[in-house]
Design a protein around this motif. Structure first.
Motif, PDB file in Angstrom:
ATOM      1  N   ILE A   1      -8.636   5.588   6.348  1.00 22.01           N
ATOM      2  CA  ILE A   1      -7.842   6.812   6.235  1.00 22.01           C
ATOM      3  C   ILE A   1      -7.866   7.652   7.241  1.00 22.01           C
TER       4      ILE A   1
ATOM      5  N   VAL B   1      -3.144   5.789   8.176  1.00 22.80           N
ATOM      6  CA  VAL B   1      -4.559   4.629   7.800  1.00 22.80           C
ATOM      7  C   VAL B   1      -4.260   3.977   9.747  1.00 22.80           C
TER       8      VAL B   1
ATOM      9  N   THR C   1     -13.157   5.919   4.143  1.00 23.49           N
ATOM     10  CA  THR C   1     -12.529   4.362   3.908  1.00 23.49           C
ATOM     11  C   THR C   1     -12.229   3.898   2.336  1.00 23.49           C
TER      12      THR C   1
ATOM     13  N   LEU D   1      -2.500   0.046  -4.830  1.00 25.09           N
ATOM     14  CA  LEU D   1      -2.466  -1.174  -3.720  1.00 25.09           C
ATOM     15  C   LEU D   1      -1.604  -1.869  -5.170  1.00 25.09           C
TER      16      LEU D   1
ATOM     17  N   LEU E   1      -6.445  -2.046   8.161  1.00 19.63           N
ATOM     18  CA  LEU E   1      -7.029  -3.219   7.251  1.00 19.63           C
ATOM     19  C   LEU E   1      -7.428  -4.019   7.131  1.00 19.63           C
TER      20      LEU E   1
ATOM     21  N   LEU F   1       0.923  -0.897  -0.151  1.00 20.22           N
ATOM     22  CA  LEU F   1       0.323   0.184   0.190  1.00 20.22           C
ATOM     23  C   LEU F   1       0.632   1.553  -0.133  1.00 20.22           C
TER      24      LEU F   1
ATOM     25  N   ARG G   1      -9.179  -3.395   2.279  1.00 19.63           N
ATOM     26  CA  ARG G   1     -10.057  -2.235   2.960  1.00 19.63           C
ATOM     27  C   ARG G   1      -8.889  -1.523   3.727  1.00 19.63           C
ATOM     28  N   ALA G   2      -8.859  -0.209   3.304  1.00 19.55           N
ATOM     29  CA  ALA G   2      -8.675   0.947   4.411  1.00 19.55           C
ATOM     30  C   ALA G   2      -9.072   2.120   5.386  1.00 19.55           C
TER      31      ALA G   2
END
Length: 666
Positions: free
Chosen positions: A225, A239, A205, A185, A242, A169, A222-223
């Motif tokens: 932030i 972040v 997200t 990604l 994850l 990432l 999914r991340a």
């Protein structure tokens, strides 16, 4: 230089290329279930009152969500005399079921639109590993769950956060106003997807979905932030969660597929399997069922447990059975506690009395008792009247220690090694052991029946011995004064063979036992270990909680170092004890100045643990010079160990030299 000499040198160089570091035994963690014991299966069925069922309540290896009280897997041995009798499980006598459940994400991902229903995902446990199905009600296509956390990472622009299986990432850029971040990604350097994430509302997200197998638009990443920062020096993205699937490697499961000893019976929202052949639980066996899941038996009687073996580097939680009120744990229902399956011996107990959510002072008791246990290796006693077949072990906070005296736990040493693994050492090579200890084969006598060995620590000499193996094998036992006790055995090595060749001089070790005797743990009454106070010390150490403990929701309470209680994130009281085990350092043979030979090593990928935010540094371009920074994340060592050439190198040398001789004659 004549022609023969040249050819001989080429031959020797070719052999040198074959002599490479080799894998000995990979570091592993074994998590076991409740232990079942009886004269035969009928006896055990009578004791348990029906089928033998292993599930998440009595096996810590199976996936379990304490917050929502969710589980997925069961293993059942049928109480059916036509299928299971004596020590034998005939075909279809053992059944394994795994069912999809809707699990919550660990991080609190924000949905992209108000009508999104992405608060859960279809998780299924399979052979004590976590997978995600491509569909909510069909387990026919599964993806390994690589990440599900709410850890916090701070990324500089241009930096790459390394994720499992080659994924990365990257925070590409942050806009000048500091409320958007462009993220990417990738995997193995190849672009997958990118997105500009706007966090002006506080957090956002990034959800990436793609077609997987026969299913469209499957969420695979999914991340969360939570913040971006555009400074004069650094541009940062934060972040705080994850979630990642290994979606490029789909596990497809159909009826009649085989996994080890299992054959798939049916696939829907549940995968059902049975044993396709006869399993015999005879003494001292490890019966591999599938994918690191095995049944382990004792070396006497019908006593067995289900075991999951982990070999991948990382940290694993080993938990006890789940409690909902006052409860107690022994080694039978808490896999973290020390237990000897062969002799049915254990050391530790924990009992907790709960009033509502409160554990008052002296309502938690932890006891641990010295027991005499056998060495794993068959060490030969030095003289016939030696009584060194057992040693006084004691579990302490789910770690193994050895007492300096058989009936007094006041002075303890950590047990570093107790194995019957095989290592082949060149003369001059050093076998690296835990805590800086090393075992070196110094020299082998010309007749090839004695070896001079040395024990050292951090490069400093400890002891040496000439071991005679003319009788077949010999044990080197080193004892010394420890604390207030004289002549305590602190090291043992079983040498089974030596070899004096024209090229290599080798010593074979098939058992090691080692204590950290220079770091004594002294325990007295009234000593404190975290939340616990020592009540008494004799052959048993007794401790109680010296203050009130509150088992409120979503807590981790450290009772003593590394010895924890976890509560559910629920209004219902639900909790269990646990410890963490890490696969990391191993043992390695380091080449010395002596003869060349066969290296033996136990590689372990380094696990880097940090405190607080993990800051991932900017990755410099190829034409830039990297700038060192204390916050740089260390890369995980993923080098694969080579295989050992063993004694084949000796015969290869002879063969090549013979060829050289024939060439010279011609």
């Amino acid at each position: 230089m004549n022609r023969f000499t040249t050819i001989a040198l080429v031959a020797l160089l070719a052999i040198a290329a074959l002599i490479v570091p080799a894998s000995a035994v990979d570091a592993t963690i074994e998590v076991r279930s409740e232990v079942f014991s009886g004269d035969n299966f009928s006896d055990i069925f009578d004791t348990v009152g029906g089928n033998i069922e292993i599930n998440s309540t009595n096996f810590a290896g199976f996936w379990y969500d304490i917050d929502d009280n969710l589980a997925s897997e069961t293993l059942t041995i049928l109480n059916n005399s036509a299928l299971v009798s004596g020590e034998t499980i005939d075909e279809e006598g053992l059944w394994y079921n795994a069912t999809i459940v809707q699990a919550d994400y660990t991080a609190e991902f924000a949905n992209e639109t108000p009508d999104d229903d992405n608060s859960t995902f279809p998780l299924i446990g399979l052979f004590a590993e976590s997978y995600v199905a491509t569909a909510d009600d069909d387990a026919g296509e599964l993806m390994k769950l690589l990440l599900d956390n709410d850890d916090k990472y701070t990324l500089r622009t241009g930096s790459a956060l390394e994720l499992p299986n080659g994924y990365e990432l990257t925070a590409k850029q942050i806009d000048v106003e500091g409320d958007k971040v462009w993220m990417e990604l990738s995997r193995d350097g190849e672009f997958i997807e990118d997105e500009v994430i706007d966090v002006i509302g506080g957090e956002a997200t990034w959800t990436y979905d793609t077609d997987v197998g026969d299913t469209d638009d499957v969420i695979v990443f999914r991340a969360l932030i939570t913040d971006v920062f555009q400074g004069q020096v650094d541009s940062l993205a934060v972040v705080e969660g994850l979630w990642l699937l290994d979606y490029e490697n789909i596990l497809e499961i159909d009826s009649a597929d085989e996994f080890g000893e299992f054959e798939v019976n049916a696939v829907s929202s549940t995968i059902s399997m049975f044993n396709s052949g006869t399993l015999t639980l005879s003494d001292d066996k490890d019966i591999d069922l599938a994918e690191g899941l095995m049944i382990t038996t004792a070396d006497s009687d019908l006593r067995f447990a289900l075991v999951k073996e982990y070999t991948e580097p990382g940290t694993y939680e080993v938990r006890g059975s789940v409690a909902v009120a006052t409860d107690s744990w022994t080694a039978n229902d808490f896999a973290g506690f020390w237990y000897d399956l062969d002799d049915d011996e254990s050391s530790e107990t924990l009992s907790i009395t709960v009033d509502g959510e409160t554990v008052d002072e002296e309502d938690l008791w932890y006891n641990t008792t010295i027991v005499q246990t056998s060495y794993t290796a068959d060490f030969a006693n030095e003289t016939p009247d030696d009584d060194n077949s057992t040693f006084p072990i004691i579990g302490l906070f789910a770690q193994e220690y050895v007492a300096t005296a058989d009936d007094d736990a006041g002075e303890l040493m950590e047990l570093l090694l107790d194995n019957d693994d095989k290592y082949t050492l060149r003369t001059g090579s050093a076998l690296e052991m835990p805590n800086g200890y090393e075992l070196t084969a110094k020299q082998i006598d010309v007749e090839g029946d004695k070896v001079w060995m040395e024990l050292s620590k951090d490069g400093e000499f400890v002891e040496d011995e000439v071991i005679d193996v003319i009788g077949g094998e010999a044990t080197w036992t080193y004892d010394t004064d420890v604390g207030d006790t004289d002549d305590v055995i602190v090291f043992r090595a079983l040498i089974t063979d030596v070899f004096q060749g024209q090229v290599d001089s080798l010593a074979v070790v098939e058992g090691l036992w080692l204590l950290d005797y220079e770091n004594i743990l002294e325990i007295d009454s009234a000593d404190e270990f975290g939340e616990l106070e020592v009540d008494a010390v004799a052959s048993t150490i007794s401790m109680f909680n010296s203050g009130t403990l509150t088992l409120s929701q979503d807590k981790e309470i450290e009772l003593a170092e590394g010895f924890m209680l976890k509560t559910a994130d629920s209004t219902d009281l639900r909790y269990y004890p646990f410890v963490e085990r890490t696969i990391g350092e191993g043992m390695e043979v380091v080449e010395g100045d002596g003869d060349e030979g066969v290296d033996e090593e136990m590689p372990g990928d380094e696990v880097v643990e940090g405190e607080g935010d993990e800051v991932v540094e900017e990755t410099p371009a190829e034409d830039e010079t990297p700038v060192e920074d204390d916050t740089e994340v260390e890369e995980e060592d993923t080098e694969e160990p080579a295989e050992s050439p063993g004694f084949e190198a000796v015969f290869a040398v002879a063969g090549l030299l013979a060829v050289a001789y024939l060439v010279r004659r011609n």
